[in-house]
Scaffold this motif. Structure first.
Motif, short mmCIF file in Angstrom:
data_model
loop_
_atom_site.label_atom_id
_atom_site.label_comp_id
_atom_site.label_asym_id
_atom_site.label_seq_id
_atom_site.Cartn_x
_atom_site.Cartn_y
_atom_site.Cartn_z
N PRO A 83 5.08 -1.35 2.25
CA PRO A 83 5.46 -0.07 1.03
C PRO A 83 5.11 -0.21 0.28
CG PRO A 83 7.23 0.89 2.89
CD PRO A 83 6.40 -1.10 3.60
N LEU A 84 4.85 0.25 -0.41
CA LEU A 84 5.36 0.74 -1.59
C LEU A 84 6.85 0.42 -2.01
CD1 LEU A 84 4.32 0.60 -4.66
CD2 LEU A 84 3.88 2.47 -4.94
N ALA A 85 7.48 2.01 -1.45
CA ALA A 85 8.55 2.51 -2.12
C ALA A 85 9.84 1.30 -1.74
CB ALA A 85 8.91 3.55 -0.99
N TYR A 86 9.07 -0.43 -0.86
CA TYR A 86 10.34 -1.19 -0.68
C TYR A 86 10.19 -2.18 -1.64
CZ TYR A 86 11.22 0.81 4.10
OH TYR A 86 11.92 1.94 5.17
N ARG A 124 0.65 -1.86 -0.21
CA ARG A 124 -0.57 0.44 -0.01
C ARG A 124 0.29 1.41 -0.08
NH1 ARG A 124 -4.65 1.69 4.13
NH2 ARG A 124 -6.68 1.16 2.46
N PRO A 125 0.24 2.01 -0.64
CA PRO A 125 1.31 3.69 -0.93
C PRO A 125 0.72 3.92 0.70
CG PRO A 125 -0.70 3.76 -2.26
CD PRO A 125 -0.77 2.33 -1.73
N ALA A 126 2.35 4.95 1.18
CA ALA A 126 2.02 6.16 2.05
C ALA A 126 2.40 6.88 2.18
CB ALA A 126 2.80 5.12 3.80
N VAL A 127 1.21 7.26 1.39
CA VAL A 127 1.04 8.99 1.02
C VAL A 127 1.14 9.82 1.71
CG1 VAL A 127 -0.25 10.49 -0.34
CG2 VAL A 127 -0.32 8.31 -1.17
N GLU A 128 0.58 9.65 3.00
CA GLU A 128 0.68 11.41 3.86
C GLU A 128 2.38 10.49 4.71
OE1 GLU A 128 -3.39 8.61 4.53
OE2 GLU A 128 -1.04 8.18 4.03
N MET A 188 9.98 -1.73 9.57
CA MET A 188 9.28 -1.39 9.03
C MET A 188 8.09 -1.70 9.01
SD MET A 188 9.77 -2.87 5.18
CE MET A 188 8.74 -4.51 5.09
N LEU A 189 8.06 -3.01 9.73
CA LEU A 189 6.35 -3.52 9.84
C LEU A 189 5.97 -2.20 11.00
CD1 LEU A 189 4.13 -5.23 9.32
CD2 LEU A 189 4.66 -6.74 11.73
N GLU A 190 6.24 -2.26 11.87
CA GLU A 190 5.76 -1.02 12.44
C GLU A 190 5.61 0.04 11.57
OE1 GLU A 190 7.68 -2.84 17.09
OE2 GLU A 190 8.35 -1.30 15.66
N LYS A 191 5.96 0.78 11.00
CA LYS A 191 6.00 2.06 10.53
C LYS A 191 4.45 1.39 9.64
CE LYS A 191 11.17 2.29 10.17
NZ LYS A 191 11.44 3.56 11.21
N VAL A 192 4.70 0.66 8.47
CA VAL A 192 3.75 0.70 7.54
C VAL A 192 2.49 0.66 8.12
CG1 VAL A 192 4.13 -1.58 6.61
CG2 VAL A 192 3.64 0.32 5.30
N THR A 212 -0.71 6.15 -6.36
CA THR A 212 0.54 5.65 -6.74
C THR A 212 0.89 6.26 -8.18
OG1 THR A 212 -0.63 4.62 -8.38
CG2 THR A 212 0.34 3.47 -6.40
N THR A 213 1.71 6.83 -8.10
CA THR A 213 2.08 7.83 -8.97
C THR A 213 2.60 7.07 -10.48
OG1 THR A 213 4.25 7.98 -9.28
CG2 THR A 213 3.30 9.51 -7.33
#
Length: 309
Positions: free
Chosen positions: A204-207, A151-155, A167-171, A226-227
């Motif tokens: 997250p999508l970035a990963y 999922r993207p984390a846009v915010e 990473m799991l806790e962040k996303v 997503t862009t």
């Protein structure tokens, strides 16, 4: 569809607990799977919902009655499985998940036939839930070796490094809707085991950049955020034996510029390619509180009026 109210009388010779299930588990299952109101009053059930749905529930109640008379108890979920198997039923960990609208039926058919499916539609149409159900079923049948939820984390601007934890806790806050769907289909213990073995992965999508995912069922949720570059990157992560489902609502784009949405552009670029199918759901496919349909229609009318000005 028109709503109707119907009454089903439970025969007095039947044990009420055997019929309704412990703590009314059978009635709760009916409410959830059919999206219908069920109220028990003495030995009567009052049903309220769409006319066709109420008829289907009445048929199930008759089968429940027969099973209790013959066997002394009934688990209504077993009846769901039998009744819906010919109607594209997905059996997940003993729970029958099935399409409740024509649009959802097309969606399931698309996921069964194609390696890449886009599901585009408003909130409450089952885009995420049915994709997760298909992923869990594919894992159970051994068709894939893992599930990857993205999922993207846009915010957070996809820059999660400043947040505390791994990473799991962040996303985690961004993946919560996916967790909710998973917990409907497996116990927390099973989920934690799968996650510890990387059989279920959240990211997250970035990963996703630079990876190749073989024998995986990959779900990209909230893809409207997503862009163009991000969605192209995600689509090219698919390896051998993998399936991917991209879900999104193009009316809820949180990017600074709506036209930057990769999901909007993908429909133009990828239309007609073999192995890819786009499924469009609408307010008629909403299976949440009926008020959601009216909210969606109100926003559609408002946007239409703005366009006419």
């Amino acid at each position: 569809m028109l709503e109707t109210i119907s009454r089903f009388k439970i025969p007095p010779t039947i044990d009420l607990v055997a019929f309704t299930g412990e703590y009314d588990s059978n009635l709760k299952a009916i409410r959830k799977y059919f999206n219908v109101n069920v109220k028990l009053s003495d030995n009567e059930l009052w049903l309220k919902g769409e006319e066709e749905t109420v008829k289907r529930v009445s048929d199930v109640l008759k089968k429940m009655t027969q099973k209790v008379l013959e066997e002394g108890s009934v688990d209504v979920r077993d009846l769901f499985d039998v009744r819906e198997r010919a109607n594209h039923n997905i059996k997940v960990e003993g729970v029958g998940v099935f399409p409740k609208t024509a649009g959802q039926k097309r969606y399931i058919e698309a996921m069964q036939k194609n390696d890449l499916v886009f599901a585009i539609g408003p909130a409450g149409t089952g885009k995420t839930y049915l994709a997760v159900a298909m992923a869990v079923e594919a894992l159970r049948r051994g068709e894939v070796q893992r599930i990857v939820l993205v999922r993207p984390a846009v915010e957070a601007g996809e820059k999660l490094g400043f947040l505390p934890g791994d990473m799991l806790e962040k996303v985690d806050p961004y993946l919560r809707p996916l967790y909710d769907s998973l917990f409907d289909m497996m116990s927390p213990e099973r989920f934690n085991y799968y996650r510890s073995k990387s059989i279920i992965e959240v990211a997250p999508l970035a990963y996703m950049r630079g990876r190749t995912l073989n024998s995986a069922f990959i779900i990209l949720d909230e893809a409207q955020n997503t862009t163009r570059g991000q969605l192209k990157m995600f689509l090219t992560r698919m390896g051998f034996g993998s399936k991917a489902v991209i879900t999104g609502d193009v009316t809820q784009i949180d990017l600074e510029k709506r036209e930057d949405s990769g999901l909007v552009e993908s429909a133009k670029i990828l239309k007609g390619i073999e192995g890819i199918e786009f499924v469009y759901l609408n307010k008629e496919d909403v299976v949440r509180n009926p008020l959601v349909k009216r909210i969606i229609k109100a926003y559609e009318d408002f946007e239409s009026e703005k366009d006419d000005i």
